[in-house]
Design a protein around this motif. Structure first.
Motif, PDB file in Angstrom:
ATOM      1  N   ALA A   1      -9.306   6.859   1.132  1.00 34.39           N
ATOM      2  CA  ALA A   1      -9.743   5.505   0.089  1.00 34.39           C
ATOM      3  C   ALA A   1      -8.166   5.010  -0.004  1.00 34.39           C
ATOM      4  O   ALA A   1      -7.291   5.524  -0.015  1.00 34.39           O
ATOM      5  CB  ALA A   1     -10.112   6.119  -1.089  1.00 34.39           C
ATOM      6  N   ILE A   2      -8.230   3.682  -0.465  1.00 31.64           N
ATOM      7  CA  ILE A   2      -6.933   2.899  -0.704  1.00 31.64           C
ATOM      8  C   ILE A   2      -7.169   2.126  -1.959  1.00 31.64           C
ATOM      9  O   ILE A   2      -8.039   1.439  -2.092  1.00 31.64           O
ATOM     10  CB  ILE A   2      -6.495   1.694   0.499  1.00 31.64           C
ATOM     11  CG1 ILE A   2      -6.645   2.519   1.957  1.00 31.64           C
ATOM     12  CG2 ILE A   2      -5.531   0.949   0.233  1.00 31.64           C
ATOM     13  CD1 ILE A   2      -6.434   1.368   3.057  1.00 31.64           C
ATOM     14  N   ILE A   3      -6.137   2.607  -2.852  1.00 33.14           N
ATOM     15  CA  ILE A   3      -6.084   1.991  -4.288  1.00 33.14           C
ATOM     16  C   ILE A   3      -4.936   0.834  -4.125  1.00 33.14           C
ATOM     17  O   ILE A   3      -3.733   1.268  -3.875  1.00 33.14           O
ATOM     18  CB  ILE A   3      -5.826   3.077  -5.359  1.00 33.14           C
ATOM     19  CG1 ILE A   3      -6.876   4.083  -5.030  1.00 33.14           C
ATOM     20  CG2 ILE A   3      -5.571   2.638  -6.692  1.00 33.14           C
ATOM     21  CD1 ILE A   3      -6.539   5.502  -5.892  1.00 33.14           C
ATOM     22  N   THR A   4      -5.373  -0.339  -4.588  1.00 36.27           N
ATOM     23  CA  THR A   4      -4.283  -1.577  -4.617  1.00 36.27           C
ATOM     24  C   THR A   4      -3.972  -1.725  -6.024  1.00 36.27           C
ATOM     25  O   THR A   4      -4.882  -2.087  -6.872  1.00 36.27           O
ATOM     26  CB  THR A   4      -5.045  -2.669  -4.041  1.00 36.27           C
ATOM     27  OG1 THR A   4      -5.432  -2.398  -2.683  1.00 36.27           O
ATOM     28  CG2 THR A   4      -3.982  -3.940  -4.076  1.00 36.27           C
ATOM     29  N   SER A   5      -2.617  -1.513  -6.288  1.00 41.28           N
ATOM     30  CA  SER A   5      -2.161  -1.863  -7.618  1.00 41.28           C
ATOM     31  C   SER A   5      -0.757  -2.274  -7.824  1.00 41.28           C
ATOM     32  O   SER A   5      -0.142  -1.575  -6.741  1.00 41.28           O
ATOM     33  CB  SER A   5      -2.560  -0.619  -8.518  1.00 41.28           C
ATOM     34  OG  SER A   5      -1.935  -0.827 -10.005  1.00 41.28           O
ATOM     35  N   ASN A   6      -0.251  -2.908  -8.482  1.00 44.75           N
ATOM     36  CA  ASN A   6       0.985  -3.522  -8.743  1.00 44.75           C
ATOM     37  C   ASN A   6       2.026  -1.950  -8.905  1.00 44.75           C
ATOM     38  O   ASN A   6       1.685  -1.417  -9.841  1.00 44.75           O
ATOM     39  CB  ASN A   6       1.358  -4.384  -9.828  1.00 44.75           C
ATOM     40  CG  ASN A   6       0.726  -5.676  -9.456  1.00 44.75           C
ATOM     41  OD1 ASN A   6       0.729  -6.021  -8.128  1.00 44.75           O
ATOM     42  ND2 ASN A   6       0.465  -6.641 -10.354  1.00 44.75           N
ATOM     43  N   PHE A   7       2.938  -1.744  -8.041  1.00 45.12           N
ATOM     44  CA  PHE A   7       4.023  -0.877  -8.110  1.00 45.12           C
ATOM     45  C   PHE A   7       4.814  -1.185  -9.235  1.00 45.12           C
ATOM     46  O   PHE A   7       5.538  -2.347  -9.339  1.00 45.12           O
ATOM     47  CB  PHE A   7       4.699  -0.750  -6.929  1.00 45.12           C
ATOM     48  CG  PHE A   7       3.946   0.085  -5.791  1.00 45.12           C
ATOM     49  CD1 PHE A   7       2.745   0.270  -6.020  1.00 45.12           C
ATOM     50  CD2 PHE A   7       4.409   0.280  -4.448  1.00 45.12           C
ATOM     51  CE1 PHE A   7       1.792   0.957  -4.877  1.00 45.12           C
ATOM     52  CE2 PHE A   7       3.920   0.583  -3.560  1.00 45.12           C
ATOM     53  CZ  PHE A   7       2.338   1.114  -3.694  1.00 45.12           C
TER      54      PHE A   7
END
Length: 892
Positions: free
Chosen positions: A368-374
């Motif tokens: 799975a790929i989780i997209t969130s601001n670093f």
């Protein structure tokens, strides 16, 4: 002069005459004078340069003394200037402090909209999650209702099956009683037959061998019928036993087959885990998949090429470590699929990572790929995290170096709100007591059991696959488990083969029993017909035998009746058994249906749990953004208050600065450096005042030395500039002088040739400017050009005419406004005189802007009358001494 000029004067004299007539001589003398003056000036400049050095040295000495005095004023001036700069520097610094505060306030006000959007977004998500939770809960309630509705019928079916079983047992008792009665009747029959046999034996002596044979045959048939009936009953029981054994064996076989399939799947999973563990000996990444090292290398190469804005992190399980290895299974069950997941900063990086996964992980399951601001710092979870004195949270139990990984797990799983309690009983006591820990969503035991405040879930996983520390121990455990599973599988196969063999044997026996039962029934039917025929034969009997035979018939009738009753009881038992099996089958089917619904309810419960977690997570995020928004609004209020205070301080500072200096003074230096320099300058001014001497004398000497040095420097500068300009002008003028001399020489030649040509003469004029000579040759008429140099062959008139031509050619190239010629025709004859006079008059007529004066002793009455010609005649002079002297004076 005209007579002897051309042949008596030398070539140098002729050249000098040419130079004087054209004023070139004067120009040359001026050039010579200028060069001489320039050399003198250069000598003077050299002398003055030596003096200038001495003056400069004296001036520098005076300047040093003057500066030591003038520096005090400069320091005072500089002190005032620094104070002005200090005042406005403080203003500038306050402006610089105000500017970022205003920018931050504006940015914070702008970002308030983003917080509002986030709060609304998570509010909508909470509503959606609660709606979904409500739907699943309604679905679960519907399933529960359905189960509750099915439970009474299941109880009814169970009671019906039990009733059928009771009736079956009663029927079996009846059959058994019939068998006992038959056995007693058979014994009575045998006794009667024995007595009848004895009687018949005595009768047989009377009736003969035929009756005896018939009686023996009847007895034999009855015995065979009895044996055959008994055999048919036995075969029926055997057939029932075989059928029941086959059904029971098939059920057991199906159950074992399902267990074998589950075991085989478990073996395959353990084989893959073992292969992964063996690969992870050299590279821990291989625990997360065989292609995971290749995927990370591809991500690294792509990042170096600049295709990622921020390098993705993952797998997340590889980037975390446990403080306590015993909690590995609990953390794995808690994080589940997040251990294999990757996280990206933006959706563009997510698309690039998906492309890499499609290339590297072909045919396999993609993480799975989780997209969130670093973010570069871990979320502040102090307000919403669980903090138990005895048990850690998942966040506290993990060592995470990368803040991005920690933030991702906090956002996705809420690991700051999940407790880890090793003992299952203790976990239930903590979570399901009267006061569960605040901010705690749920807890996990070390065995992976999930404990909520109102329910528990057992873990399906028994070992940690990704986070276990000792790889070799895991490999040994998997190898032992594989060996046990393989042995178990072999045992299953042996049991399955044994069951298959039992089924085949029972089916063979069942077929043989059916065939044998059919054959036996046919034999019994034939014997019964034969017995009936034999019994219908009448024969004389004794009076004593008849009662016995009647009793025997009665017993046989009873036996037949009992056989019928027994068959009826068996048939009833078979029916009851069939109805029992049907009821049992319906009960099992109904129970299986309830179990299926219950399993469906379990999946719905799991979905409900997940949705509950999602609701908690969304509420957690909403509460998080609510808190951040409130904190943000409080920070804006604080910033506005600070800004107002700073603006008041700024206005006060500007007013003070205007009191010191009305106009604003810009400075690049800081107020601190200016303050330190002001302090140093004040100390320096104090020490300078103590050391100051006679100020007026030093200032006077300095100004005198400065004035002398400036005057001398200016003179030197002017002289050098003049010499430089003079060299440039002289070079230019010398070139112009040489060009003018060449041009005048050429014009003189031209005019001389043209003048001679009017008389028909020819001649030449040669200039040698280098040697300063002028040679003139004249040839009267059209003679040989080789004779041009022979001037002595000319007569006096010809020489005078040549002289006139020479003079006229000089007039043509000179610019003087007055032209005078004295006694030019003394030695000319009338022809040359006339030609010369015409030539001169023609030249004078063509140049009316000049005045021509001719002096001659000849009579000029022959000249034509003209408005431009004026003739002045002088009186004849006295010939005495006195007159002669006067005439000389006048001539002079």
């Amino acid at each position: 002069m005209s007579k002897y000029f051309l042949h008596s004067k030398g070539e140098g004299d002729k050249y000098k005459f040419f130079m004087k007539a054209t004023q070139l001589e004067q120009m040359r003398e001026d050039f010579i004078y200028i060069k001489t003056t320039k050399h003198l000036t250069e000598d003077k400049v050299e002398q003055h340069s030596e003096c200038l050095k001495d003056l400069k040295r004296k001036y520098l000495e005076k300047e040093d003394r003057y500066r030591s005095l003038a520096s005090l004023d400069e320091m005072h001036t500089k002190l005032e200037e620094l104070q002005k700069q200090m005042a406005w520097a403080l203003v500038t610094e306050m402006e610089k402090e105000l500017e970022p505060m205003k920018e931050k306030l504006q940015a914070d006000r702008h970002s308030t909209e983003k917080y509002d959007e986030k709060v609304n977004e998570w509010k909508n998500k909470v509503e959606d999650a609660e709606k979904k939770y409500k739907q699943i809960q309604e679905q679960l309630e519907g399933i529960t209702q359905q189960v509750q509705e099915l439970q009474p019928k299941c109880a009814e079916l169970k009671a019906e099956a039990q009733k059928c079983n009771t009736r079956l047992k009663s029927s079996e008792v009846t059959v058994h009683r019939c068998k006992v009665n038959l056995r007693d009747l058979e014994k009575d029959k045998i006794q009667l037959l024995s007595r009848i046999k004895d009687l018949k034996l005595s009768i047989s002596q009377k009736t003969g061998a035929e009756s005896k044979a018939r009686a023996e045959r009847i007895e034999q048939i009855q015995a065979e019928l009895e044996n055959l009936n008994h055999q048919i009953s036995t075969l029926g029981q055997q057939i029932d036993q075989y059928q029941h054994a086959i059904c029971r064996t098939k059920e057991e076989q199906g159950k074992m087959r399902r267990e074998q399939e589950g075991l085989q799947k478990s073996i395959e999973v353990n084989k893959r885990n073992l292969q992964t563990m063996e690969s992870s000996r050299s590279n821990r990444l291989r625990r997360f998949g065989e292609q995971m090292p290749a995927l990370l290398n591809a991500i690294q190469d792509t990042h170096r090429k600049g295709l990622f804005k921020h390098r993705p992190r993952g797998p997340l399980g590889f980037l975390i470590s446990l403080k306590d290895p015993e909690l590995a299974l609990a953390v794995e069950v808690c994080l589940k699929g997040q251990l294999l997941a990757f996280t990206c900063d933006n959706y563009e990086d997510e698309k690039v990572l998906q492309g890499l996964m499609a290339k590297v992980l072909q045919g396999g399951r993609r993480p799975a790929i989780i997209t969130s601001n670093f973010l570069q710092q871990v979320h502040d979870t102090r307000k919403r995290a669980v903090n138990h004195p005895n048990y850690p949270s998942v966040l506290q139990a993990l060592e995470i170096e990368d803040p991005v990984v920690a933030n991702c797990l906090i956002d996705q799983k809420g690991i700051e709100s999940i407790l880890l309690i090793k003992n299952r009983t203790e976990a239930r006591r903590v979570m399901q007591g009267k006061s569960p820990p605040p901010n705690c969503i749920h807890a996990f035991s070390k065995d992976g059991d999930q404990i909520f405040t109102n329910r528990n879930y057992a873990a399906e996983q028994t070992r940690a696959n990704y986070l276990s520390g000792d790889v070799e121990e895991e490999i040994r455990h998997l190898q032992r488990e594989l060996e046990n599973q393989k042995a178990h599988a072999m045992l299953f196969q042996q049991q399955m083969r044994k069951l298959d063999e039992d089924i085949r044997q029972n089916e063979g026996l069942l077929r043989r029993a059916h065939v044998e039962q059919k054959t036996t029934k046919e034999k019994a039917t034939n014997l019964q017909l034969e017995l009936t025929d034999l019994q219908n034969v009448e024969e004389p009997q004794s009076e004593d035998l008849r009662p016995l035979e009647e009793d025997l018939q009665e017993i046989i009738a009873k036996i037949t009746s009992k056989h019928a009753e027994c068959d009826e009881a068996r048939a009833q038992m078979a029916e009851l058994k069939a109805s029992y099996e049907t009821a049992e089958q319906e009960y099992k089917q109904h129970k299986e249906r309830i179990n299926t619904i219950a399993e469906e309810a379990d999946s719905v419960k799991e979905d409900l749990s997940k949705t509950d977690q999602e609701v908690i997570k969304c509420k957690h995020h909403k509460r998080h953004y609510d808190e951040k928004r409130s904190a943000h609004l409080r920070s804006i209020q604080t910033l506005e208050a600070n800004l107002k205070s700073k603006e008041k301080e700024y206005e006060t500072s500007v007013a003070k600065a205007k009191e010191i200096c009305l106009e604003r003074v810009e400075s690049r230096r800081s107020a601190k450096s200016l303050d330190s320099e002001i302090s140093r300058l004040k100390v320096k001014i104090t020490s300078q005042k103590e050391q100051q001497g006679d100020r007026e004398e030093i200032v006077k000497q300095y100004h005198e030395a400065l004035e002398s040095y400036k005057n001398m420097t200016q003179q030197m500068k002017n002289l050098n500039s003049f010499i430089k300009s003079l060299d440039s002008v002289m070079n230019h003028r010398l070139q112009a002088y040489a060009e003018l001399r060449r041009f005048l020489s050429a014009r003189c030649k031209y005019y001389f040739d043209s003048m001679l040509a009017q008389r028909g003469y020819s001649g030449s004029m040669t200039f040698d400017h280098k040697n300063e000579t002028l040679s003139i040759s004249v040839q009267p008429g059209q003679g040989n050009k080789a004779d041009l140099s022979d001037m002595r062959s000319l007569s006096g008139g010809e020489r005078s005419f040549s002289t006139v031509c020479f003079v006229l050619s000089l007039w043509a190239i000179t610019e003087a406004p007055f032209r005078c010629l004295d006694e030019f025709d003394v030695y000319m004859d009338m022809v040359n005189r006339r030609i010369s006079m015409d030539m001169m008059l023609k030249v004078a007529a063509s140049q009316r802007y000049r005045q021509f004066i001719f002096l001659t002793p000849q009579n000029m009455s022959s000249l034509p009358e003209s408005s431009i010609i004026r003739i002045l005649r002088l009186k004849d002079p006295d010939r005495g001494q006195r007159n002669s002297q006067r005439s000389q004076d006048e001539d002079q």
